[in-house]
Scaffold this motif. Structure first.
Motif, PDB file in Angstrom:
ATOM      1  N   HIS A  23       0.844  -1.196   0.000  1.00 11.67           N
ATOM      2  CA  HIS A  23       0.000   0.000   0.000  1.00 11.67           C
ATOM      3  C   HIS A  23       0.879   1.246   0.000  1.00 11.67           C
ATOM      4  CE1 HIS A  23      -3.670  -2.186   1.366  1.00 11.67           C
ATOM      5  NE2 HIS A  23      -2.782  -2.980   1.919  1.00 11.67           N
ATOM      6  N   HIS A  70      -2.172  -3.118  -3.717  1.00 10.42           N
ATOM      7  CA  HIS A  70      -3.582  -3.026  -3.318  1.00 10.42           C
ATOM      8  C   HIS A  70      -4.502  -2.973  -4.545  1.00 10.42           C
ATOM      9  CE1 HIS A  70      -6.629  -0.705  -0.552  1.00 10.42           C
ATOM     10  NE2 HIS A  70      -7.136  -1.791  -1.061  1.00 10.42           N
ATOM     11  N   CYS A  79      -3.632   2.996  -5.189  1.00 12.51           N
ATOM     12  CA  CYS A  79      -2.698   2.444  -4.205  1.00 12.51           C
ATOM     13  C   CYS A  79      -2.054   1.156  -4.708  1.00 12.51           C
ATOM     14  CB  CYS A  79      -3.477   2.192  -2.907  1.00 12.51           C
ATOM     15  SG  CYS A  79      -2.549   1.424  -1.593  1.00 12.51           S
TER      16      CYS A  79
HETATM   17 ZN   LIG Z   1      -3.981   0.464  -0.092  1.00 12.19          ZN
END
Ligand SMILES: [Zn+2]
Length: 173
Positions: A16, A127, A149
């Motif tokens: 992330h 992510h 992300c």
């Molecule tokens: Zn994330």
């Protein structure tokens, strides 16, 4: 990192970003406060055993702009970082949005390398790669990303021997 077993069948590492300005320091305590505001809670028994000052953070690791890697949840705890895929994953957060310092990239390479040594079967993804495959073609393409992300292509980074593209490296100056 310390020796670890694989108590909850970890199959995936999800990378992330903190979605904060590139290069601006953010402490793990600040991220803990953000996650408190989002209503995340660690189990009280887990808090007592590991990082007792961080009662909310959803990630297992955070890599700061100075390249320091901090721990959040322990590997044995289920994280709170990706909808529908927390149970068997670890979550790692790079501080920034889509461009990271050379020290961060080095720390990421070291941390992912160490984790893969313990969990060689583990898949490493971003992510955004876990967004739903809307058109069912087996690939998660940019039009399907729920979020940007972590702001870089994790598969390309892995394929390139864990070396980042220049566009995602912050100038050291
Ligand atoms: Zn994330």
């Amino acid at each position: 990192m310390r020796a670890m077993t694989n108590p909850r069948a970890i199959t995936r590492l999800v990378i992330h970003c903190s979605a904060s300005p590139n290069g601006r320091p953010v402490s793990i305590a600040e991220i803990d406060a953000w996650h408190k505001a989002r209503g995340f809670h660690r189990a009280p028994a887990a808090v007592l055993r590991w990082n007792p000052t961080l009662k909310h953070i959803g990630y297992h690791f955070v890599i700061g702009v100075d390249g320091a890697t901090s721990t959040g949840r322990s590997e044995g705890e289920i994280g709170a970082h990706v909808v529908g895929a927390n149970i068997n994953s670890l979550g790692l957060c790079m501080v920034g949005t889509d461009s990271f310092t050379p020290a961060q990239w080095l720390a990421l390479r070291n941390q992912v390398g160490a984790l893969i040594e313990f969990l060689p079967e583990m898949e490493v993804v971003g992510h955004r790669d876990l967004s739903p495959d809307k058109n069912g073609d087996g690939r998660i393409t940019s039009d399907e990303w729920l979020k940007r992300c972590p702001g870089f292509d994790v598969a390309a980074w892995l394929a390139n021997g864990m070396r980042p593209e220049t566009a995602h490296v912050l100038d050291a100056t």
